[in-house]
Structures are given as C-alpha cells and as structure tokens.
Design a protein around this motif. Structure first.
Motif, short mmCIF file in Angstrom:
data_model
loop_
_atom_site.label_atom_id
_atom_site.label_comp_id
_atom_site.label_asym_id
_atom_site.label_seq_id
_atom_site.Cartn_x
_atom_site.Cartn_y
_atom_site.Cartn_z
N GLU A 14 0.84 -1.20 0.00
CA GLU A 14 0.00 0.00 0.00
C GLU A 14 0.87 1.25 0.00
OE1 GLU A 14 -3.77 -0.78 2.68
OE2 GLU A 14 -1.99 -1.61 3.65
N HIS A 15 0.39 2.24 -0.72
CA HIS A 15 1.01 3.57 -0.67
C HIS A 15 -0.05 4.59 -1.04
CE1 HIS A 15 3.93 6.72 -0.72
NE2 HIS A 15 3.72 7.00 -2.00
N GLY A 16 -0.25 5.56 -0.17
CA GLY A 16 -1.32 6.52 -0.40
C GLY A 16 -2.65 5.79 -0.49
N ALA A 17 -3.35 5.99 -1.60
CA ALA A 17 -4.65 5.34 -1.79
C ALA A 17 -4.55 4.08 -2.65
CB ALA A 17 -5.62 6.33 -2.44
N THR A 18 -3.34 3.59 -2.88
CA THR A 18 -3.13 2.47 -3.80
C THR A 18 -2.91 1.18 -3.02
OG1 THR A 18 -2.01 4.05 -5.23
CG2 THR A 18 -1.84 1.72 -5.82
N ARG A 19 -3.57 0.10 -3.47
CA ARG A 19 -3.46 -1.19 -2.79
C ARG A 19 -3.21 -2.28 -3.84
NH1 ARG A 19 -8.12 -2.53 1.12
NH2 ARG A 19 -6.51 -3.00 2.67
N ILE A 20 -2.10 -3.00 -3.68
CA ILE A 20 -1.70 -4.06 -4.61
C ILE A 20 -1.63 -5.37 -3.81
CG2 ILE A 20 0.00 -4.84 -6.28
CD1 ILE A 20 -1.21 -2.10 -6.97
N LEU A 21 -2.34 -6.39 -4.28
CA LEU A 21 -2.38 -7.69 -3.60
C LEU A 21 -1.59 -8.70 -4.43
CD1 LEU A 21 -3.60 -9.30 -1.21
CD2 LEU A 21 -5.55 -9.81 -2.71
N VAL A 22 -0.67 -9.40 -3.77
CA VAL A 22 0.24 -10.32 -4.46
C VAL A 22 -0.04 -11.75 -4.00
CG1 VAL A 22 2.66 -10.94 -4.84
CG2 VAL A 22 2.00 -8.53 -4.65
N ASP A 23 -0.26 -12.65 -4.96
CA ASP A 23 -0.42 -14.09 -4.73
C ASP A 23 -1.41 -14.39 -3.59
OD1 ASP A 23 1.26 -14.72 -6.79
OD2 ASP A 23 3.01 -15.10 -5.54
N PRO A 43 -1.73 -20.83 11.57
CA PRO A 43 -3.17 -20.77 11.28
C PRO A 43 -3.71 -19.36 11.50
CG PRO A 43 -2.74 -21.90 13.36
CD PRO A 43 -1.41 -21.70 12.71
N ARG A 44 -4.48 -18.88 10.53
CA ARG A 44 -5.04 -17.53 10.64
C ARG A 44 -6.30 -17.44 9.82
NH1 ARG A 44 -5.19 -17.69 5.63
NH2 ARG A 44 -3.84 -16.54 4.22
N THR A 45 -7.10 -16.44 10.12
CA THR A 45 -8.29 -16.14 9.33
C THR A 45 -8.14 -14.75 8.73
OG1 THR A 45 -9.42 -15.30 11.31
CG2 THR A 45 -9.81 -17.61 10.70
N VAL A 46 -8.71 -14.59 7.54
CA VAL A 46 -8.63 -13.32 6.81
C VAL A 46 -10.05 -12.85 6.51
CG1 VAL A 46 -7.80 -12.17 4.73
CG2 VAL A 46 -6.44 -14.02 5.76
N ASP A 47 -10.36 -11.63 6.90
CA ASP A 47 -11.64 -11.02 6.53
C ASP A 47 -11.45 -10.38 5.16
OD1 ASP A 47 -13.99 -9.67 6.21
OD2 ASP A 47 -13.93 -8.62 8.13
N HIS A 48 -11.84 -11.10 4.13
CA HIS A 48 -11.56 -10.65 2.77
C HIS A 48 -12.32 -9.37 2.41
CE1 HIS A 48 -15.26 -13.05 2.32
NE2 HIS A 48 -15.54 -12.22 1.33
N ARG A 49 -13.33 -9.00 3.21
CA ARG A 49 -14.07 -7.77 2.91
C ARG A 49 -13.17 -6.54 3.00
NH1 ARG A 49 -18.74 -8.75 7.23
NH2 ARG A 49 -16.82 -9.23 8.37
N ALA A 50 -12.06 -6.66 3.75
CA ALA A 50 -11.13 -5.54 3.86
C ALA A 50 -10.38 -5.29 2.56
CB ALA A 50 -10.13 -5.81 4.99
N LEU A 51 -10.51 -6.21 1.60
CA LEU A 51 -9.82 -6.07 0.32
C LEU A 51 -10.78 -5.66 -0.80
CD1 LEU A 51 -7.65 -9.29 0.67
CD2 LEU A 51 -6.82 -6.93 0.81
N ALA A 52 -11.95 -5.17 -0.43
CA ALA A 52 -12.96 -4.83 -1.44
C ALA A 52 -12.52 -3.70 -2.36
CB ALA A 52 -14.27 -4.46 -0.74
N ASP A 53 -11.57 -2.88 -1.92
CA ASP A 53 -11.14 -1.75 -2.75
C ASP A 53 -9.73 -1.93 -3.30
OD1 ASP A 53 -9.83 -1.58 -0.34
OD2 ASP A 53 -10.07 0.59 -0.13
N VAL A 54 -9.24 -3.18 -3.35
CA VAL A 54 -7.90 -3.41 -3.88
C VAL A 54 -7.86 -2.99 -5.35
CG1 VAL A 54 -8.31 -5.81 -4.56
CG2 VAL A 54 -6.02 -5.08 -3.95
N ASP A 55 -6.76 -2.36 -5.75
CA ASP A 55 -6.65 -1.83 -7.12
C ASP A 55 -6.16 -2.86 -8.12
OD1 ASP A 55 -7.21 1.15 -6.74
OD2 ASP A 55 -5.65 0.80 -5.23
N LEU A 56 -5.23 -3.71 -7.67
CA LEU A 56 -4.62 -4.65 -8.61
C LEU A 56 -4.27 -5.94 -7.88
CD1 LEU A 56 -2.06 -3.92 -11.39
CD2 LEU A 56 -1.45 -5.63 -9.66
N ILE A 57 -4.50 -7.06 -8.56
CA ILE A 57 -4.12 -8.38 -8.06
C ILE A 57 -3.02 -8.90 -8.98
CG2 ILE A 57 -4.90 -10.73 -7.57
CD1 ILE A 57 -7.81 -9.44 -7.55
N PHE A 58 -1.92 -9.33 -8.39
CA PHE A 58 -0.82 -9.87 -9.18
C PHE A 58 -0.60 -11.33 -8.81
CE2 PHE A 58 3.85 -10.77 -9.25
CZ PHE A 58 3.96 -10.91 -10.63
N LEU A 59 -0.56 -12.19 -9.83
CA LEU A 59 -0.28 -13.62 -9.64
C LEU A 59 1.07 -13.93 -10.26
CD1 LEU A 59 -1.37 -16.41 -8.70
CD2 LEU A 59 -2.24 -16.71 -11.03
#
Length: 492
Positions: A14-23, A43-59
């Motif tokens: 993340e930087h400023g208003a930009t969010r990039i999700l990797v793998d 072991p962990r749980t992720v609330d994926h709703r927090a990623l609703a505004d992600v700008d880019l997904i990189f695989l």
C-alpha cells in the motif's frame, strides 16, 4: 509505503490510496484438489471484505500455493488482474471465467497504478524448470522519496532486474522479500528430495546445524551478487502444514524467530520476519512494524503446533511412508487394469526422461557400486500395499523403452539401479490422469534414490514432466473439475 504479510507468500502493498495484492491465499487452506487442500501455517483467518477496494491483483505463477481458485473467488472483479505472459493458458482462462479482466505483461516497462509504479521481471534463467514461469514484481513510489519493494517469490532473482539497478533505470529497493522454501523435515521424517539410496539405513536422521544452512541459503547465498545491499530483507514462505501424525509445522519455518537470530548475526541490514497480519512501513521517519485487525492468527493453535514439533524431535519419533494418497486398489483385476494403463504411460514418457538431466547423467555412468552397468539404468517400482503386489520396470537406455524388471525387493532395486523411484501404483496413475497433482504425493508416498545432485533424480523429473509447466493439460482437467463445483461470487 507499507508491506503487510497475509500468510505464506501473500502480501498487500500500500502507498497513499493504492493497494496491490500479491499471490492471494485468503482461505484457511489452499489447493486445487478439494480433498487434499493444505492448511496455512501459522493458522489464521482473513476477513476478505477488507480487500474490497484493492486496485490490482498480481499472480506470480501457477503453483497452488500461489494460485488458489477459492481465494480468488472472494476478491472484487473491479480489480485489475495481472499475470506474466508465460503463465500457462488454463490459469489465464480460469481467471477470465471467474470474471476478472486479465492483463498479461511481457516487458519491464513501468505500469502506473495511481500512487505506485510497477515493473515485472522474468525469473533468472538458472531457476529450476518447474519454477521458470515465475514473474517477479518491483514496486516503487511514483512521487517523493524512492522507496522500492522487490518480491522475488520462488525463483532466482531476475538478471534483468539486477541490470536495471546497475544501469540506474530503477533505484535499488529498500525492501527485498525472499522465500524461505527450505521445508526441512524433522529427524525421522523424510522429505520430497530425500535420497533413500543413501539414507535408508539410518531412518532419515538429520543432524548438524541445519538452521544455519537455511539462513545462509535464504539471506546470504541468494543475494550474493545483488548489486546493492537492501536496507531490509523480509522472509516468507514455508507457510503450510504437513499433516502427518506427530508433527505438522516444519522446523526453521518460524520467520520471526529466524529474523531475530539473523539480526543478531548481521551488521547493516534489518531482517524482517512477520506473523500474518503484521507489516513493515518504509515511509516513516524510522521504519516501523504495523498491525492490521482483519487478519487474525490463532495463537493457541500456533503454539500447540510448535509444541507438537518440539515433542516429535525430542522423542526421536519417525514416520513411515504413506501407503497411498488415493484409496488403494482393492482387487487383482483392478490392479491388472491399472498396470496396463501404467505401461502405456511409462513408454509415453520414456523419451522425455532420457532427455532430462536424469537420463543424461545415467548415460555418462559406466559402473555403479563397483559393477558394470547394463542398458537398464533407471527403475520405476509400483506397489499395492492392500494386495501385497509390486511391479517394476527398468528403462532400457538403448531401446528407449521400459521393460519388466524381475527384482521385487526395494533393497535389491536400490543395489542394482543408480536411479529409481518407488510409489503406489494408484498414486502414479492419479497424477498421470489429473486426479492428483504431483505436489500431493511427493514427500508423502514416494521414495526415490539417485546419484549425483538432488536435482538430478526422478522427483525433479516428475516436477518438470507432470507439473503445471510440463503438463498444462493435466492442470486444465483439475481446474475444470474445481470450477464445476464452485459457486462463482458476484464481487464488484
């Protein structure tokens, strides 16, 4: 600029208003074969709703510990989805079928996403074949001080990226994220590249300062020719559980512990090891750790898994090779029918095996264990534990065909053949027909032995031949089966 660790090798930049999700691995487990999904560690749980505004997904590539269909199904379809152009077609089609708009990148020219500039790099050509489709990513701020993050994933660092640093096309990264893929099994438990020809007599006991070797390979040898020393190195990877009785976690996979030890042994670099939900901030006056509240580690279960591992090692326990991953064959008729299909498969792969490094190495040998070698030099031995049956086939390096081998005992096969593999017949055909992935059976039900180096044996051949890189048609079957049972989410 902030890098937050989500688990295994998943990162949010993340930087400023930009969010990039990797793998993205966002579920509590991952895998393309539903019956054999693997638990994330810790072991962990992720609330994926927090990623609703992600700008880019990189695989970065197509292996199931990076490409998880169930996790992708949780993400907003409004996000731009980026892959390297060399990623296999079944993965690209799956992403499109999920409803994403896909962008393929085949150059290192910058991609501008709001406050960030992204560049994508091919893996170093010396990377192992089954990881050679990896695309690495470099992210830097478009404005202000140049804080850059390079994520290397599972491959050797791109020579093109290193050249770009030397020739000042990009600034040297402040943070390099590397993969700790050592996955050292504890004493008494075998691992994927175990050499049974050398270790069979001592029950796979591992001794010596193995953890020092992990730190050296991940932090020193891996970055040995990097053009400039980064301020920070973050370790990730090894974030899954091997579900055997007695232990689950791998030794030397606790990144916070390893980073603490590494920092005590280094002078001018900050080694970072995070738990899921923790991150590092590069744009603060002093680099600081940050935490998020939508990724939650199950600390009680985490500590229990650590205690299980410690008990396993202290009690000097051992684990036998699994009888099979798939349910074993039940009747002689089933065995005969499966063996007939197996013979066809063996001779279909024979030429590829002869051309692989295993075949080239064995052709250079004249003697093995003090005796001259004949034309049969590689053996595949198949077992059915339920019926007490074994069938073996030796590859004739002159005719290029597999021939029936009368030897039946594993010790005799190891003594006679410099290269070999033993595995359940049902598992071999499960991999060959796309019921299983090769990753589901290695280190579980396969024993192999070899001369020379660990990448010269038959397990690396299986990775290359049956993995996503060498057999995308098998991956396509598995993806289609997975998608047929998936309720595709409507995430805007």
């Amino acid at each position: 600029m902030r890098a937050t660790f989500i688990g295994h090798q998943t990162w949010l930049i993340e930087h400023g208003a930009t969010r990039i999700l990797v793998d993205p691995l966002l579920c509590e487990d991952f895998g393309l074969v539903d019956q054999y999904r693997i638990d994330i560690y810790p072991p962990r749980t992720v609330d994926h709703r927090a990623l609703a505004d992600v700008d880019l997904i990189f695989l970065s590539h197509e292996h199931s510990d990076h490409f998880d269909i169930q996790s992708l199904n949780l993400l907003p379809r409004s996000a731009r989805f980026v892959v390297g152009s060399t990623i296999v077609e079944p993965v690209k089609q799956c992403i499109r079928d999920l409803g994403f708009e896909l962008t393929e990148v085949d150059s290192t020219e910058p991609m501008l996403i709001k406050d960030l500039s992204l560049r994508f790099y091919p893996a170093d050509p010396k990377t192992a074949f089954w990881e050679s489709r990896v695309t690495q990513i470099y992210l830097e701020e478009r404005h202000g001080p140049c804080s850059g993050i390079f994520i290397a994933v599972d491959a050797l660092i791109s020579e093109v990226f290193k050249t770009d640093i030397v020739e000042e096309r990009v600034s040297s990264p402040s943070l390099v994220i590397v993969s700790n893929n050592s996955r050292v099994s504890p004493p008494g438990a075998f691992q994927s590249l175990e050499n049974w020809g050398k270790n069979a007599a001592d029950s796979n006991r591992k001794t010596g300062p193995l953890g020092l070797g992990v730190l050296n390979s991940v932090l020193t040898a891996y970055l040995e020719d990097f053009p400039a020393q980064p301020e920070h190195i973050a370790m990730c990877g090894g974030g899954f559980i091997k579900r055997f009785d007695g232990f689950a976690a791998f030794p030397f996979s606790e990144q916070p512990m390893l980073s603490q030890l590494a920092n005590q042994l280094s002078l001018d670099v900050n080694v970072v090891g995070l738990l899921p939900g923790q991150g590092i901030r590069l744009d603060a006056p002093q680099e600081s750790q940050i935490d998020i509240d939508w990724v939650t580690v199950d600390h009680l279960q985490h500590q229990q898994l650590i205690r299980e591992l410690e008990t396993f090692i202290d009690d000097r326990k051992s684990i036998e090779v699994a009888s099979s991953v798939l349910p074993d064959l039940e009747t002689p008729a089933e065995y005969a029918e499966c063996l007939e299909r197996c013979e066809v498969e063996l001779n279909r792969m024979a030429r590829s095996l002869m051309l692989f490094i295993t075949g080239r190495k064995v052709l250079q040998m004249s003697h093995y264990r003090g005796r001259p070698l004949g034309p049969q030099r590689i053996v595949f031995s198949f077992v059915c534990h339920r019926l007490g049956l074994r069938s073996s086939y030796g590859l004739n390096m002159v005719s290029g065909r597999f021939e029936v081998e009368p030897l039946t005992e594993l010790d005799a096969l190891i003594a006679h053949y410099p290269y070999g593999v033993c595995l359940p017949l049902v598992d071999f055909m499960g991999v060959a027909d796309g019921t299983l992935q090769i990753w589901d059976v290695v280190g579980v039900s396969i024993q192999s032995w070899f001369e020379h180096g660990i990448f010269d044996g038959l397990i690396p051949f299986f990775y290359s031949y049956y993995g996503e890189n060498g057999s995308p048609h098998l991956l396509d079957r598995i993806i289609r089966r997975n998608m047929a049972t998936l309720e595709i989410a409507q995430c805007n």
